[in-house]
Structure formats: structure tokens, C-alpha cells
Design an enzyme around this catalytic site. Structure first.
Site, PDB file in Angstrom:
ATOM      1  N   SER A   1     -15.531   3.047 -13.583  1.00 53.11           N
ATOM      2  CA  SER A   1     -14.699   3.025 -14.786  1.00 53.11           C
ATOM      3  C   SER A   1     -13.836   4.270 -14.904  1.00 53.11           C
ATOM      4  O   SER A   1     -12.903   4.309 -15.709  1.00 53.11           O
ATOM      5  CB  SER A   1     -15.591   2.923 -16.023  1.00 53.11           C
ATOM      6  OG  SER A   1     -16.440   4.063 -16.095  1.00 53.11           O
ATOM      7  N   GLY A   2     -14.183   5.307 -14.140  1.00 55.94           N
ATOM      8  CA  GLY A   2     -13.491   6.588 -14.277  1.00 55.94           C
ATOM      9  C   GLY A   2     -13.991   7.393 -15.464  1.00 55.94           C
ATOM     10  O   GLY A   2     -13.325   8.346 -15.884  1.00 55.94           O
TER      11      GLY A   2
ATOM     12  N   PRO B   1     -15.508  16.950 -27.794  1.00 51.64           N
ATOM     13  CA  PRO B   1     -14.863  16.126 -26.751  1.00 51.64           C
ATOM     14  C   PRO B   1     -14.906  14.633 -27.055  1.00 51.64           C
ATOM     15  O   PRO B   1     -13.947  13.917 -26.725  1.00 51.64           O
ATOM     16  CB  PRO B   1     -15.674  16.458 -25.492  1.00 51.64           C
ATOM     17  CG  PRO B   1     -16.969  17.035 -25.981  1.00 51.64           C
ATOM     18  CD  PRO B   1     -16.648  17.724 -27.265  1.00 51.64           C
ATOM     19  N   ASN B   2     -15.979  14.166 -27.677  1.00 52.53           N
ATOM     20  CA  ASN B   2     -16.085  12.733 -27.988  1.00 52.53           C
ATOM     21  C   ASN B   2     -15.529  12.401 -29.364  1.00 52.53           C
ATOM     22  O   ASN B   2     -14.712  11.481 -29.512  1.00 52.53           O
ATOM     23  CB  ASN B   2     -17.547  12.272 -27.923  1.00 52.53           C
ATOM     24  CG  ASN B   2     -18.168  12.490 -26.560  1.00 52.53           C
ATOM     25  OD1 ASN B   2     -18.619  13.593 -26.263  1.00 52.53           O
ATOM     26  ND2 ASN B   2     -18.188  11.455 -25.732  1.00 52.53           N
TER      27      ASN B   2
ATOM     28  N   HIS C   1      15.849 -10.319  20.126  1.00 54.98           N
ATOM     29  CA  HIS C   1      14.758 -10.383  21.111  1.00 54.98           C
ATOM     30  C   HIS C   1      14.812  -9.203  22.081  1.00 54.98           C
ATOM     31  O   HIS C   1      14.333  -9.292  23.214  1.00 54.98           O
ATOM     32  CB  HIS C   1      14.800 -11.695  21.911  1.00 54.98           C
ATOM     33  CG  HIS C   1      14.766 -12.928  21.070  1.00 54.98           C
ATOM     34  ND1 HIS C   1      13.608 -13.579  20.733  1.00 54.98           N
ATOM     35  CD2 HIS C   1      15.779 -13.619  20.475  1.00 54.98           C
ATOM     36  CE1 HIS C   1      13.897 -14.634  19.977  1.00 54.98           C
ATOM     37  NE2 HIS C   1      15.204 -14.676  19.798  1.00 54.98           N
TER      38      HIS C   1
ATOM     39  N   SER D   1       8.211  18.535  23.437  1.00 53.78           N
ATOM     40  CA  SER D   1       7.115  18.481  24.393  1.00 53.78           C
ATOM     41  C   SER D   1       6.620  19.868  24.727  1.00 53.78           C
ATOM     42  O   SER D   1       7.392  20.824  24.803  1.00 53.78           O
ATOM     43  CB  SER D   1       7.564  17.777  25.674  1.00 53.78           C
ATOM     44  OG  SER D   1       6.559  17.838  26.665  1.00 53.78           O
TER      45      SER D   1
ATOM     46  N   LYS E   1      13.079  18.429  26.074  1.00 48.75           N
ATOM     47  CA  LYS E   1      12.830  17.106  25.495  1.00 48.75           C
ATOM     48  C   LYS E   1      12.900  17.177  23.972  1.00 48.75           C
ATOM     49  O   LYS E   1      12.294  18.042  23.346  1.00 48.75           O
ATOM     50  CB  LYS E   1      11.473  16.583  25.929  1.00 48.75           C
ATOM     51  CG  LYS E   1      11.256  15.090  25.659  1.00 48.75           C
ATOM     52  CD  LYS E   1       9.976  14.620  26.333  1.00 48.75           C
ATOM     53  CE  LYS E   1       9.841  13.102  26.302  1.00 48.75           C
ATOM     54  NZ  LYS E   1       9.636  12.612  24.929  1.00 48.75           N
TER      55      LYS E   1
ATOM     56  N   ASN F   1      12.296  14.727  20.551  1.00 46.19           N
ATOM     57  CA  ASN F   1      11.719  13.470  20.083  1.00 46.19           C
ATOM     58  C   ASN F   1      12.144  13.172  18.645  1.00 46.19           C
ATOM     59  O   ASN F   1      12.435  14.096  17.879  1.00 46.19           O
ATOM     60  CB  ASN F   1      10.187  13.533  20.155  1.00 46.19           C
ATOM     61  CG  ASN F   1       9.680  13.649  21.581  1.00 46.19           C
ATOM     62  OD1 ASN F   1      10.316  13.159  22.514  1.00 46.19           O
ATOM     63  ND2 ASN F   1       8.547  14.303  21.750  1.00 46.19           N
TER      64      ASN F   1
ATOM     65  N   GLU G   1       9.093   9.257  13.367  1.00 47.66           N
ATOM     66  CA  GLU G   1       7.692   8.967  13.675  1.00 47.66           C
ATOM     67  C   GLU G   1       6.790   9.261  12.479  1.00 47.66           C
ATOM     68  O   GLU G   1       5.792   8.558  12.253  1.00 47.66           O
ATOM     69  CB  GLU G   1       7.257   9.778  14.895  1.00 47.66           C
ATOM     70  CG  GLU G   1       7.918   9.313  16.195  1.00 47.66           C
ATOM     71  CD  GLU G   1       7.718  10.281  17.339  1.00 47.66           C
ATOM     72  OE1 GLU G   1       6.952  11.260  17.162  1.00 47.66           O
ATOM     73  OE2 GLU G   1       8.321  10.084  18.404  1.00 47.66           O
TER      74      GLU G   1
END
Length: 469
Positions: A99-100, A130-131, A188, A318, A324, A326, A331
Site C-alpha cells: 500500500s505504500g 503525524p496521524n 527488408h 575502442s 574507431k 561508435n 546505443e
């Protein structure tokens, strides 16, 4: 007892709480009971708890259920929670009571103790309860779903939508910039009829725009608030005017249009709105994944791939291959998609569960939703600014490739028929010639006719090439 702790008490007895903590006994029990993941609620959810408690205090003061001094102290403490001044005071694990309740009491205790301090009392004295005060007219069962919707809609409207708009704008800019670049289309993963690079980017831009539309479509359901249903939806122990008034105060605080739930029993027993809204996040993640994958393919190379666009040099690619580069940002977007798909499984499973009058997967639904929204917002902005905005078209390469494409023979169909066009395409491929060269050599078209019918740029527009009309 060590000076590092103070004694607090709840219905189960005394509990030792860190002396410098604003939380109380029930929060401390939750910390000890749920050493599950070390994952706690983040800024959006903690802020939402503050928004709910502030609005509740304002409404209860207006309705005569809280005196001015108590209400003002609660509002001041809640404002600090809203502003992020006490995020470290919310230590309860996400994996807790379904219920949290632990997180609701965490908010009640922090705000009550801080309100007491603001009022000139000592932390733990309970001059603000608090209540009885902070949680007056409320239950965890309506507070937590309310906070879920407040946090979710704020994340969508204030984080994700602006980020998607940034990405849409960058894609739109590239759509215009690349409009004159004619390239080989691909279906394709095989050569297809010509398309303008700008048209492809227009498709990506539209995907993002439709994602923004999907967020708009779920807004009405996320705007519904469960507050006022208390334990099971009946509204026991709350003022009949409280739900609508509290929703007005939450709308004022956030700048969003919240309203009382159409049906409090549905709002607490089910979380279909969260599941629906996360479904929109999953679709958006899929759109971004598709766009990122396409751009990775178009930029593949630099010499032995498609090489139709040049990607930004964000960082060396790399640890072993010098030079290189990328598509690292794209990603990262791909990986966000996978995480959101996983989160969607958790959200949809949690929303489908629960028993009778209460769904008991509220914390995990809230956490996964907010994580997805944040990941999508951050990755969209990063993708837009660090990748899409820096793309360049390899126009000369695109032009050379499209002239060699066998798919140009498609435009011959209306002029010489499908069968002859097929023979032209196969002969061109076998002999390493262009479709235009073979069509003229075989006598199917004159040089002038071939120039008209086999114009790659004209093929990117609707119509039949060679028609006098």
C-alpha cells in the site's frame, strides 16, 4: 542510550531513531523491516508526497479541521519537502508494504517533526501529530495513489514532454537540411526505390510527435486523484468537501489540472491509468529505439557500411582499434528502451494484481513508472543534442549509390511493363551497368525518355514518371 539516538513511540512500543532524523518510529521500523534493494523513492515522488500533504493541510484548515498555527507549520514543512530540502529523510526501500503505508508515514513523521521544530518545539515532542494532524482525513490507501498520479503527471508534463519536443525540433531541422539529399530507400534491408533523406527524418519527427500526442491522451486519467477515499474508497473520516478542495490546492501548487477521481473505489483498487500511461512510455521508447537503430545503420562504416550520414565523434570507440568511432549515444537510447520494456512488464503486472478493495503493488508501480519517465526524458535530450543535431549527410555517396540501384527499374513498369523491367534490372546487375544504360541499350527507351523516367529525385514524389500529365 547513545546521544546518537532518541526514543520515539508508536502503537507497538518504543523505537530508537537517529537523533538527527526527522522521521519517527514507523519509518524506523520500515527501514529495519525492508533491507531489500537500497533503492528509495526519488525526487519526483518525494516532491509529490509534499504536494499532497501541503494541499491536505490547506484544505483541512479551510474546512476548520486544523487550526491556523498547526496548518501553517505543516504547510511550511511540506514546502521544504516539495523543494527537496529533506530528500535524505526518506530512507524507506521501494520494496515495502504494497500500500505504500511506510512511505506515507515517512512523510507524515518528517513533516510533523519539522513542523514542530518550525513551531518552536523539539523534534519528537509531537506538538504536531503525524496521524492526527498531517494525515487528518487521509489514509495511505488514498495518499499513495494520489502521490503516484501527481508524480507521474509532473514527470510527463515537466520532464518528458519538453525533452521530446527538443528531439522533435532537432529531427525537424535535419528534415529540412537533408530534404535535397536523394538516396536509396531500403525495405527488408534490400535496395528499394529512391527516397530523400529528409523524408526519412520527417518520418522520425512524426514518430516523436505522435509520442507526444500519446502522452496528451493519457493526461485525463492521470489527472484523477484518489484522495478522499481514505481506507477503502468510502471516504470514512474525511470531510465531504475535502477531495475537491485538496485537488484545487494541488492544481495550484503544480500548475496542472488535477481533479477528484470519478470513482474512489476504482482509484484505490486498480491502477489502470498508471498502466495505460506507462504503455505510452513503452511505445515512445520503442520509437526512439527504432530511430536510434536506423541512424546507426545509416552511419555504419565509415568505409564498409552504408555511410549515408556522418555521425558525431562523441568519444573514442575502442580500447584496441585506433581511430574507431561508435554511435555511443544511440546505443544508450537502445539500452533505455530495454529498461523501459522491463519496467512496463513490472507496471502492467502490478496493475493487474491486488485484491478486492486495494491494489498492493503501489510502490513498485510508482518507482518503475518514474524511472521510465526520467530515463526517456534524459535520453531524448541527450540524443537530440549530442547525436541528432551533429549529424551530417554524405550527399555525394548517397547520389552515387542511388544511381547504381537496381530498384530504379521500378519506375520502368508503367513505361515498358514489369517483365521487361525485370530483365533490365537483372541484366544491369549481372553486367555491372546502370538500369538506365541497359534500358537504352536494349532499345526500350530513348536517351531522353530514360532521363525523364529514371530521374531519382522525381521518384521521391507521388506520380507516374513519363506521363504527359
Amino acid at each position: 542510550m547513545s546521544e546518537d539516538y532518541r526514543t520515539e513511540e508508536d502503537s507497538l512500543g518504543e523505537v530508537q531513531v537517529p537523533a538527527d532524523a526527522y522521521w519517527g518510529a514507523q519509518t524506523q521500523r520500515a527501514v529495519e523491516n525492508f533491507p531489500i534493494s537500497d533503492v528509495v523513492f526519488g525526487r519526483r515522488f518525494v516532491r509529490a508526497l509534499g504536494v499532497v500533504k501541503k494541499a491536505a493541510a490547506q484544505a483541512n484548515r479551510e474546512l476548520g479541521h486544523l487550526d491556523d498555527d498547526t496548518a501553517e507549520a505543516i504547510v511550511a514543512a511540506a514546502d521544504e519537502v516539495i523543494a527537496g530540502e529533506h530528500d535524505d529523510q526518506f530512507p524507506v526501500d521501494v520494496f515495502q508494504t504494497g500500500s505504500g503505508t511506510s512511505s506515507n508515514m515517512n512523510a507524515n513523521e518528517v513533516i510533523a517533526n519539522r513542523a514542530a521544530e518550525i513551531a518552536g518545539a523539539e523534534v519528537g515532542e509531537r506538538v504536531v501529530h503525524p496521524n492526527d494532524d498531517v494525515n487528518f482525513g487521509q489514509s495511505s490507501n488514498d495518499v499513495i495513489p494520489t502521490a503516484m498520479h501527481v508524480a507521474a503527471l509532473e514527470a510527463v508534463e515537466k520532464d518528458l514532454r519538453p525533452a521530446l519536443a527538443t528531439l522533435r525540433d532537432e529531427l525537424e531541422a535535419k528534415e529540412a537540411e537533408f530534404d535535397g539529399v536523394v538516396k536509396t530507400g531500403r525495405t527488408h534491408l534490400q535496395d528499394a526505390t529512391p527516397v530523400r533523406l529528409g523524408q526519412e527524418f520527417g518520418g522520425y519527427r512524426t514518430q516523436v510527435e505522435k509520442g507526444i500526442d500519446r502522452l496528451e491522451s493519457v493526461r485525463p486519467r492521470l489527472a484523477e486523484l484518489a484522495l478522499g477515499g481514505t481506507a477503502v474508497g468510502t471516504g470514512l473520516n474525511t470531510d465531504p468537501e475535502f477531495p475537491e478542495l485538496a485537488a484545487e490546492y494541488m492544481s495550484e501548487e503544480t500548475g496542472l489540472n488535477f481533479r477528484e477521481a470519478d470513482d474512489h473505489f476504482e482509484a484505490q483498487a486498480a491502477h489502470d491509468a498508471m498502466s495505460e500511461a506507462h504503455g505510452a512510455l513503452r511505445v515512445i521508447a520503442g520509437s526512439l529505439n527504432k530511430i536510434a537503430n536506423d541512424l546507426r545503420l545509416l552511419a555504419s562504416g565509415p568505409r564498409n557500411g552504408l555511410g549515408e550520414i556522418e555521425q558525431p565523434e562523441n568519444q573514442p570507440g575502442s580500447s584496441i582499434m585506433p581511430g574507431k568511432i561508435n554511435p555511443v549515444v544511440a546505443e544508450a537510447v537502445n539500452q533505455v528502451h530495454k529498461q523501459v520494456v522491463g519496467n512496463d512488464a513490472a507496471v502492467s503486472a502490478g496493475a493487474a494484481e491486488g485484491q478486492i478493495d486495494l491494489n498492493l503493488y503501489k510502490p513498485v508501480i510508482a518507482h518503475n513508472f518514474l524511472e521510465s519517465a526520467q530515463l526517456l526524458a534524459n535520453s531524448s535530450t541527450t540524443f537530440a543534442e549530442k547525436f541528432v543535431a551533429k549529424l551530417e549527410a554524405n550527399e555525394a555517396h548517397c547520389e552515387a549509390q542511388v544511381e547504381r540501384s537496381m530498384a530504379l527499374a521500378t519506375a520502368l513498369n508503367p513505361a515498358i511493363g514489369y517483365d521487361k523491367a525485370s530483365k533490365v534490372a537483372k541484366k544491369a546487375l549481372a553486367e555491372g551497368k546502370s538500369v538506365k544504360e541497359v534500358a537504352v541499350a536494349e532499345g526500350y527507351l530513348t536517351e531522353a525518355e530514360a532521363e525523364e523516367v529514371l530521374n531519382p529525385e522525381k521518384m521521391t514524389h507521388r506520380g507516374i514518371l513519363g506521363d504527359e500529365d
